[in-house]
Design an enzyme around this catalytic site. Structure first.
Site, PDB file in Angstrom:
ATOM      1  N   ALA A  14       0.814  -1.229   0.000  1.00 16.19           N
ATOM      2  CA  ALA A  14       0.000   0.000   0.000  1.00 16.19           C
ATOM      3  C   ALA A  14       0.841   1.271   0.000  1.00 16.19           C
ATOM      4  O   ALA A  14       0.290   2.366  -0.043  1.00 16.19           O
ATOM      5  CB  ALA A  14      -0.916   0.000   1.229  1.00 16.19           C
ATOM      6  N   TYR A 146       8.108 -14.372 -13.370  1.00  9.93           N
ATOM      7  CA  TYR A 146       7.099 -13.353 -13.020  1.00  9.93           C
ATOM      8  C   TYR A 146       5.738 -13.730 -13.616  1.00  9.93           C
ATOM      9  O   TYR A 146       4.721 -13.745 -12.908  1.00  9.93           O
ATOM     10  CB  TYR A 146       7.552 -11.987 -13.539  1.00  9.93           C
ATOM     11  CG  TYR A 146       6.540 -10.882 -13.317  1.00  9.93           C
ATOM     12  CD1 TYR A 146       6.364 -10.300 -12.063  1.00  9.93           C
ATOM     13  CD2 TYR A 146       5.755 -10.409 -14.375  1.00  9.93           C
ATOM     14  CE1 TYR A 146       5.431  -9.294 -11.855  1.00  9.93           C
ATOM     15  CE2 TYR A 146       4.820  -9.401 -14.176  1.00  9.93           C
ATOM     16  CZ  TYR A 146       4.665  -8.848 -12.915  1.00  9.93           C
ATOM     17  OH  TYR A 146       3.726  -7.853 -12.717  1.00  9.93           O
ATOM     18  N   ALA A 148       4.704 -16.602 -14.626  1.00 14.20           N
ATOM     19  CA  ALA A 148       4.200 -17.845 -14.027  1.00 14.20           C
ATOM     20  C   ALA A 148       3.565 -17.571 -12.661  1.00 14.20           C
ATOM     21  O   ALA A 148       2.520 -18.145 -12.334  1.00 14.20           O
ATOM     22  CB  ALA A 148       5.332 -18.868 -13.894  1.00 14.20           C
ATOM     23  N   LYS A 150       2.128 -14.832 -11.773  1.00 18.40           N
ATOM     24  CA  LYS A 150       0.875 -14.104 -12.008  1.00 18.40           C
ATOM     25  C   LYS A 150      -0.202 -15.049 -12.563  1.00 18.40           C
ATOM     26  O   LYS A 150      -1.387 -14.892 -12.252  1.00 18.40           O
ATOM     27  CB  LYS A 150       1.115 -12.919 -12.944  1.00 18.40           C
ATOM     28  CG  LYS A 150       1.954 -11.816 -12.317  1.00 18.40           C
ATOM     29  CD  LYS A 150       1.261 -11.234 -11.098  1.00 18.40           C
ATOM     30  CE  LYS A 150       1.949 -10.042 -10.504  1.00 18.40           C
ATOM     31  NZ  LYS A 150       1.230  -9.493  -9.347  1.00 18.40           N
TER      32      LYS A 150
HETATM   33  N1  LIG Z   1       3.062  -1.095 -12.821  1.00 14.79           N
HETATM   34  C1  LIG Z   1       2.748  -1.845 -13.843  1.00 14.79           C
HETATM   35  O1  LIG Z   1       2.904  -1.459 -15.002  1.00 14.79           O
HETATM   36  C2  LIG Z   1       2.169  -3.212 -13.613  1.00 14.79           C
HETATM   37  C3  LIG Z   1       1.770  -3.956 -14.732  1.00 14.79           C
HETATM   38  C4  LIG Z   1       1.190  -5.197 -14.535  1.00 14.79           C
HETATM   39  C5  LIG Z   1       0.988  -5.672 -13.253  1.00 14.79           C
HETATM   40  N2  LIG Z   1       1.411  -4.929 -12.192  1.00 14.79           N
HETATM   41  C6  LIG Z   1       1.148  -5.472 -10.857  1.00 14.79           C
HETATM   42  O2  LIG Z   1       0.543  -4.451 -10.068  1.00 14.79           O
HETATM   43  C7  LIG Z   1       0.905  -4.633  -8.700  1.00 14.79           C
HETATM   44  C8  LIG Z   1       1.495  -3.347  -8.149  1.00 14.79           C
HETATM   45  O3  LIG Z   1       2.664  -3.031  -8.873  1.00 14.79           O
HETATM   46  P1  LIG Z   1       3.357  -1.597  -8.763  1.00 14.79           P
HETATM   47  O4  LIG Z   1       3.787  -1.263 -10.128  1.00 14.79           O
HETATM   48  O5  LIG Z   1       2.504  -0.660  -8.007  1.00 14.79           O
HETATM   49  O6  LIG Z   1       4.653  -1.996  -7.900  1.00 14.79           O
HETATM   50  P2  LIG Z   1       5.645  -1.073  -7.040  1.00 14.79           P
HETATM   51  O7  LIG Z   1       5.502   0.348  -7.428  1.00 14.79           O
HETATM   52  O8  LIG Z   1       6.976  -1.722  -7.151  1.00 14.79           O
HETATM   53  O9  LIG Z   1       5.084  -1.241  -5.543  1.00 14.79           O
HETATM   54  C9  LIG Z   1       5.168  -2.483  -4.926  1.00 14.79           C
HETATM   55  C10 LIG Z   1       4.549  -2.434  -3.543  1.00 14.79           C
HETATM   56  O10 LIG Z   1       4.680  -3.730  -2.972  1.00 14.79           O
HETATM   57  C11 LIG Z   1       5.415  -3.642  -1.743  1.00 14.79           C
HETATM   58  N3  LIG Z   1       6.287  -4.807  -1.608  1.00 14.79           N
HETATM   59  C12 LIG Z   1       7.209  -5.255  -2.496  1.00 14.79           C
HETATM   60  N4  LIG Z   1       7.862  -6.311  -1.975  1.00 14.79           N
HETATM   61  C13 LIG Z   1       7.352  -6.526  -0.743  1.00 14.79           C
HETATM   62  C14 LIG Z   1       7.638  -7.456   0.315  1.00 14.79           C
HETATM   63  N5  LIG Z   1       8.604  -8.380   0.199  1.00 14.79           N
HETATM   64  N6  LIG Z   1       6.922  -7.366   1.448  1.00 14.79           N
HETATM   65  C15 LIG Z   1       5.964  -6.427   1.615  1.00 14.79           C
HETATM   66  N7  LIG Z   1       5.644  -5.527   0.651  1.00 14.79           N
HETATM   67  C16 LIG Z   1       6.345  -5.568  -0.500  1.00 14.79           C
HETATM   68  C17 LIG Z   1       6.218  -2.342  -1.851  1.00 14.79           C
HETATM   69  O11 LIG Z   1       6.485  -1.797  -0.574  1.00 14.79           O
HETATM   70  P3  LIG Z   1       7.930  -1.976   0.167  1.00 14.79           P
HETATM   71  O12 LIG Z   1       8.984  -1.852  -0.874  1.00 14.79           O
HETATM   72  O13 LIG Z   1       7.931  -0.908   1.209  1.00 14.79           O
HETATM   73  O14 LIG Z   1       7.893  -3.336   0.779  1.00 14.79           O
HETATM   74  C18 LIG Z   1       5.250  -1.451  -2.618  1.00 14.79           C
HETATM   75  O15 LIG Z   1       4.334  -0.863  -1.723  1.00 14.79           O
HETATM   76  C19 LIG Z   1       1.878  -5.811  -8.680  1.00 14.79           C
HETATM   77  O16 LIG Z   1       1.158  -6.989  -8.373  1.00 14.79           O
HETATM   78  C20 LIG Z   1       2.393  -5.868 -10.096  1.00 14.79           C
HETATM   79  O17 LIG Z   1       2.837  -7.170 -10.433  1.00 14.79           O
HETATM   80  C21 LIG Z   1       1.990  -3.717 -12.337  1.00 14.79           C
END
Ligand SMILES: NC(=O)c1ccc[n+]([C@@H]2O[C@H](COP(=O)([O-])OP(=O)(O)OC[C@H]3O[C@@H](n4cnc5c(N)ncnc54)[C@H](OP(=O)(O)O)[C@@H]3O)[C@@H](O)[C@H]2O)c1
Length: 236
Positions: A14, A146, A148, A150
């Site tokens: 979050a 990744y 896999a 998802k």
């Molecule tokens: N952005 C895109 O273009 C895109 C596209 C397709 C799918 N997605 C999916 O959308 C979702 C959100 O992605 P996003 O782009 O918002 O990612 P992001 O900006 O990298 O944010 C990831 C979040 O997850 C937390 N996190 C990561 N590793 C963690 C761990 N080991 N323990 C607890 N928290 C953890 C991070 O907080 P901390 O680092 O503080 O732990 C951060 O709040 C993901 O499921 C991603 O696969 C994103």
């Protein structure tokens, strides 16, 4: 009345990106929100409770839920959003990076959903929403693990939908396309632009695109919608 008055939602990841968008939306619509992440909270609302937990560590997740049981009596909505991405050819992918993706992207949603279902069983109501990815369908080079993980999220939701259905708990997956975030900025922009150009709706996802489907899955009226994966942008 606000959409989520009286509801408690848990959003993993979050602090940034998509998870923060979803957490802020729930808060603005009257929910109490619990955020999981390793880092410090980035939201300061009175109805926001932050738990610092490393989702790569199953024991740490169990411990976080033990703490929650002392603080809350109900948990209505869970969004399994946190994920990590290492995009690398299989031949040179560090095993530790592959393991981290399995732990955070797949095993953690399993444990979080299971623990959340223990709350939902009591209130006989729940919505579990997994954040998936277009990578499942597009299978980009470098994303073997990744994609896999998802793909596994949908399977997880579909089986849990059967197990939790009698408790009035639905389990669905939202496969999102590219949206500006720290995760996206790790990838070469020309690679992302080429993928986006090939989509039926050739543009990035917006917060509104994502929240539209989250609200649909979370709605009271969606009690008959479960074990579904919705992809944005025409990905299928
Ligand atoms: N952005 C895109 O273009 C895109 C596209 C397709 C799918 N997605 C999916 O959308 C979702 C959100 O992605 P996003 O782009 O918002 O990612 P992001 O900006 O990298 O944010 C990831 C979040 O997850 C937390 N996190 C990561 N590793 C963690 C761990 N080991 N323990 C607890 N928290 C953890 C991070 O907080 P901390 O680092 O503080 O732990 C951060 O709040 C993901 O499921 C991603 O696969 C994103």
């Amino acid at each position: 009345m606000d959409l989520y008055s009286g509801k408690t939602a848990l959003v993993t990841g979050a602090t940034r990106g998509v998870g923060r968008i979803i957490a802020e939306h729930f808060l603005s619509e009257g929910a109490s929100v619990i955020g999981f992440a390793r880092g410090e909270p980035s939201l300061t609302a009175a109805a926001y409770h932050h738990v610092q937990v490393d989702l790569a560590d199953p024991m740490a997740i169990q411990k976080a839920f033990l703490g929650l049981h002392k603080q809350i009596t109900r948990l209505d909505i869970v969004v399994n959003n946190a994920a990590v991405l290492t995009s690398q050819y299989a031949m040179i992918m560090p095993p530790a990076a592959a393991q981290a993706m399995v732990n955070v992207n797949l095993l953690a949603p399993f444990i979080v959903s299971r623990e959340a279902a223990k709350f939902m069983r009591k209130s006989k109501w729940g919505r579990i929403i997994n954040i998936g990815s277009m990578a499942v369908s597009l299978e980009p080079i470098g994303d073997s693990v990744y994609a896999a993980t998802k793909a596994g999220l949908s399977t997880l939701a579909n089986v849990m939908a059967k197990e939790f259905g009698p408790m009035n708990v639905t389990c669905n997956t939202l496969g999102i396309t590219a949206i500006e975030s720290d995760m996206l900025s790790q990838l070469p922009r020309d690679k992302i632009d080429a993928i986006i150009a090939g989509l039926p709706v050739p543009r990035f996802a917006t917060a509104a695109d994502i929240l539209n489907v989250v609200d649909f899955f979370a709605a009271e009226a969606s009690s008959y919608v479960t074990a579904q994966t919705v992809f944005l942008g025409g990905v299928n």
